[in-house]
Scaffold this active site. Structure first.
Site, short mmCIF file in Angstrom:
data_model
loop_
_atom_site.label_atom_id
_atom_site.label_comp_id
_atom_site.label_asym_id
_atom_site.label_seq_id
_atom_site.Cartn_x
_atom_site.Cartn_y
_atom_site.Cartn_z
N GLU A 30 9.41 -15.55 -8.07
CA GLU A 30 9.01 -15.25 -9.45
C GLU A 30 10.16 -14.60 -10.21
OE1 GLU A 30 5.57 -12.92 -8.47
OE2 GLU A 30 4.71 -14.65 -7.46
N GLU A 61 1.93 -16.65 -4.42
CA GLU A 61 2.65 -16.34 -3.19
C GLU A 61 2.23 -17.25 -2.03
OE1 GLU A 61 1.61 -14.03 -5.30
OE2 GLU A 61 3.40 -12.88 -5.76
N PHE A 87 3.17 -7.64 -2.06
CA PHE A 87 2.58 -8.93 -2.45
C PHE A 87 2.62 -9.93 -1.30
CE2 PHE A 87 4.76 -7.80 -6.73
CZ PHE A 87 3.97 -6.69 -6.85
N SER A 88 3.33 -9.60 -0.23
CA SER A 88 3.32 -10.51 0.92
C SER A 88 1.93 -10.59 1.52
CB SER A 88 4.31 -10.02 1.99
OG SER A 88 3.87 -8.80 2.55
N HIS A 130 2.29 -0.71 -4.79
CA HIS A 130 3.72 -0.99 -4.96
C HIS A 130 4.57 -0.08 -4.07
CE1 HIS A 130 2.52 -3.40 -8.37
NE2 HIS A 130 3.78 -3.72 -8.65
#
Ligand SMILES: Cc1ncc(C[n+]2csc(CCOP(=O)(O)OP(=O)(O)O)c2C)c(N)n1
Lengths: 326, 311
Positions: A30, A61, A87-88, A130
């Site tokens: 991204e 993803e 985000f994995s 995050h």
């Protein structure tokens, strides 16, 4: 030849090297192409290599990690970027059930030479979604190689190693290290996968660390030197393959072991190192093994709370003192 | 309802975020913040169609939704300042805050993840026959995330009282939506789930209200989910500190002429202008009072850092 680069510039240099020297390499994720990456890791690469080699993906993803696998199985060498390691988790099926298993399950008839590049760890004010340090999830998964570079030079060397590897490699950088500067050996030959490194020798206690905690361990060692405690610091660098020999040799010299990581304690990779040391270095150990980690809470955003959750040099120093002078 | 109430609410959101930017610049806010400047008409129009008890789920760009839902301004400032706010005790900050007291299921900084969660709130409403609806907002880019597709199909087959509001602000971070999808409007995808989809002017709170109210009515009477795509624009960067070099010259200046507050002002006569000026002054005072109150909120006690992981 050695250049002084910031960690993030070293990543850029390694990617440039990869796209330059291997025409089968493609890079996607991204905001990686025209925008040059959210942290600038891919700055200039789109201009130089074009949209066939480096391109932006929709926010998907699972889709683009699965695409990386299929492309790797059929002849390309994809490097897929996950913006934040957190985000994995969205794509965990592709990573754990698909990417990691195909080589084994096909008895080696397929392989998955791909790299999943991401950055991890806390930063001031960042919320729980995050701030994860998910290395233990990946290291727990047979079939994945796991690299956590702690210096600009390793950011360069280990990413190149990952690109050349015929196995899938998760390269997890530390966001907090991006601005740090150091010498990078830009003309060094590509290293083989694996290998821990003694980054400071000492006689009294071994601190095994990786990623951001290596510099915390080195800072702790400096403080403790002033107190007459001589700390040896081992940068584990790769969790898979695990270079336990380097750890064991260090423990044989010092007789004491502290393992330090930023991820929370329970089930963290520190437990693996501690268990291996208890099994294989029992005769050398003169003190109980200590683990430094975040407590088992999701990362809070407020700095006042982060300060007691995130392990730093002082946390490492305390653990070392308890180990050396019980 | 309608003007000038909508104006007041939109001005409150705008002023809140402008003040937030100043606090960020002054180092009083530690993490990154994502502003909805320019998009205020979407939460304001949509929340006007809601009742107490209706749940709202937002993205990390959700300050406007929180405020439109009536979440306390002092709590919002304090949470973002990393203080022991009454909302989340400094644990969530700007991109992940929530408020069960205002049925604000909250923000989410994992793109698209709010849609399955909102589907769950809709399931509760349906199974408890509470008559409530669940409204969820996502960005245009989030329409490409797998969890959104799964949740929409699920909500469709279960006829759940769900309304998905897609805030199409043209960009996902630094990428244009037109480079990321092959449909012209994201609402076209509604047909793929067997749902109604509508495109509205997202800078007009009345247009947003009309479309969301229709979808909410439909959901309340048991006819299932809908998708409303609200076309709008971002007046600022994706996050605090985004230089926006990826945006063509003049784009933001043009957007400033179309944004909801400027539009109301442009159409106002002298009488209305005077009323709007008065509202602005009241909103300013309200925001300043909230900042002052937030600064008085203590930082969280480090001894509590391990609390709230388990019941
Ligand atoms: C699963 C996941 N992938 C990537 C990101 C990083 N990210 C944060 S915001 C964003 C863009 C979202 O765009 P859009 O849905 O259009 O919402 P907007 O920011 O425009 O409101 C991205 C890619 C994320 N937070 N979560």
């Amino acid at each position: 030849m050695s250049e002084s680069l910031r960690y993030i510039q070293a990543v850029n240099a390694a990617l440039t090297w990869a796209l330059d020297s291997r025409t089968d390499t493609v890079y996607f994720g991204e905001d990686v192409a025209l925008p040059g990456g959210p942290f600038g890791a891919t700055k200039g690469l789109h201009k130089r290599f074009g949209s066939d080699r480096i391109f932006d993906t929709p926010i998907s993803e699972t889709g683009f990690l699965g695409m990386a696998l299929g492309a790797a199985m059929t002849g390309l060498r994809p490097i897929a970027e996950i913006m934040y390691a957190d985000f994995s988790f969205v794509a965990m099926d592709q990573i754990v059930n698909q990417i990691a298993t195909i080589r084994y399950s096909s008895a080696g008839r397929w392989k998955a030479p791909l790299v999943i590049r991401m950055q991890q760890g806390y930063s001031p004010g960042a919320c729980a979604q995050h701030s994860h340090s998910p290395e233990a999830y990946f290291a727990h998964t047979p079939g994945l190689r796991v690299a956590l570079p702690a210096t600009p030079d390793d950011a360069y060397q280990m990413l190149r190693t990952a690109v050349v590897s015929d196995d899938p490699v998760v390269v997890a950088e530390a966001r907090m290290l991006y601005p740090t500067r150091g010498p990078v050996r830009t003309d060094a030959p590509v290293e083989p996968v694996g290998g821990a490194r003694v980054v400071r020798s000492g006689a009294d206690v071994t601190v095994v660390a990786w990623s951001r905690m290596v510099s915390a361990a080195l800072d702790a060692a400096t403080t403790l030197a002033g107190e007459g405690i001589d700390v040896e610091v081992v940068d584990l660098r790769w969790l898979n393959p695990l270079d336990f020999d380097t750890v064991a040799a260090s423990v044989a010299r010092t007789g004491r072991l502290v393992v330090a990581h930023e991820a929370n304690l329970t089930g963290g990779f520190g437990a693996e190192i501690a268990a291996r040391a208890a099994a294989e270095c029992f005769a050398d150990l003169r003190a109980p093994i200590a683990r430094v980690a975040a407590p088992d809470v999701p990362m809070p955003a407020a700095p006042a709370l982060q300060a007691v959750v995130v392990p730093e040099a002082a946390t490492v120093a305390d653990a070392v003192r308890r180990t050396v002078r019980p | 309802m309608g003007l000038p109430d909508d104006y007041r609410l939109m001005a409150r959101i705008r002023r809140f975020e402008e003040r937030l930017t100043a606090l960020k610049d002054a180092g009083e806010i530690p993490g990154s913040i994502h502003l909805c400047n320019g998009q205020e008409a979407v939460p304001v129009g949509a929340c006007r169609a809601l009742r107490d008890g209706d749940h709202v789920t937002a993205t990390y760009r959700g300050h406007g939704w929180a405020i439109a839902r009536g979440v306390d301004l002092t709590g919002l400032f304090a949470e973002m300042m990393g203080r022991d706010s009454a909302l989340c005790g400094g644990r969530a900050a700007s991109p992940y805050l929530s408020d069960p007291g205002r049925w604000f299921v909250g923000e989410n900084s994992i793109v698209g993840a709010g849609v399955p969660i909102a589907t769950g709130a809709a399931l509760t409403a349906q199974r408890t026959a509470s008559g409530a609806v669940s409204v969820v907002s996502i960005g245009d880019g989030a329409m490409n995330q797998g969890n959104v597709h799964e949740a929409l199909n699920l909500a469709a087959v279960l006829d759940l009282p769900l309304v998905l509001v897609v805030e199409n602000n043209v960009y996902s971070e630094m990428s244009r939506i037109s480079d990321m999808v092959r449909v012209k409007q994201l609402a076209e995808r509604a047909a793929g789930y067997g749902l109604p989809g509508r495109v509205v002017d997202g800078n007009d709170p009345d247009a947003v209200y009309d479309a969301v109210a229709e979808a909410v009515d439909r959901a309340r009477e048991g006819s299932g989910p809908s998708i409303v795509e609200a076309m709008t624009e971002r007046l600022v960067g994706h996050y605090s500190g985004d230089a926006q070099h990826y945006r063509p010259a003049g784009e933001i200046a043009a957007a400033r002429l179309r944004e909801p507050l400027a539009r109301i002002r442009a159409a106002a006569d002298a009488d209305l202008t005077a009323r709007l000026d008065a509202i602005d002054a009241e909103v300013d005072a309200e925001i300043e009072a909230a900042v002052t109150a937030a600064r008085a909120v203590p930082h969280p006690d480090p001894a509590t850092a391990r609390e709230h992981v388990y019941v």
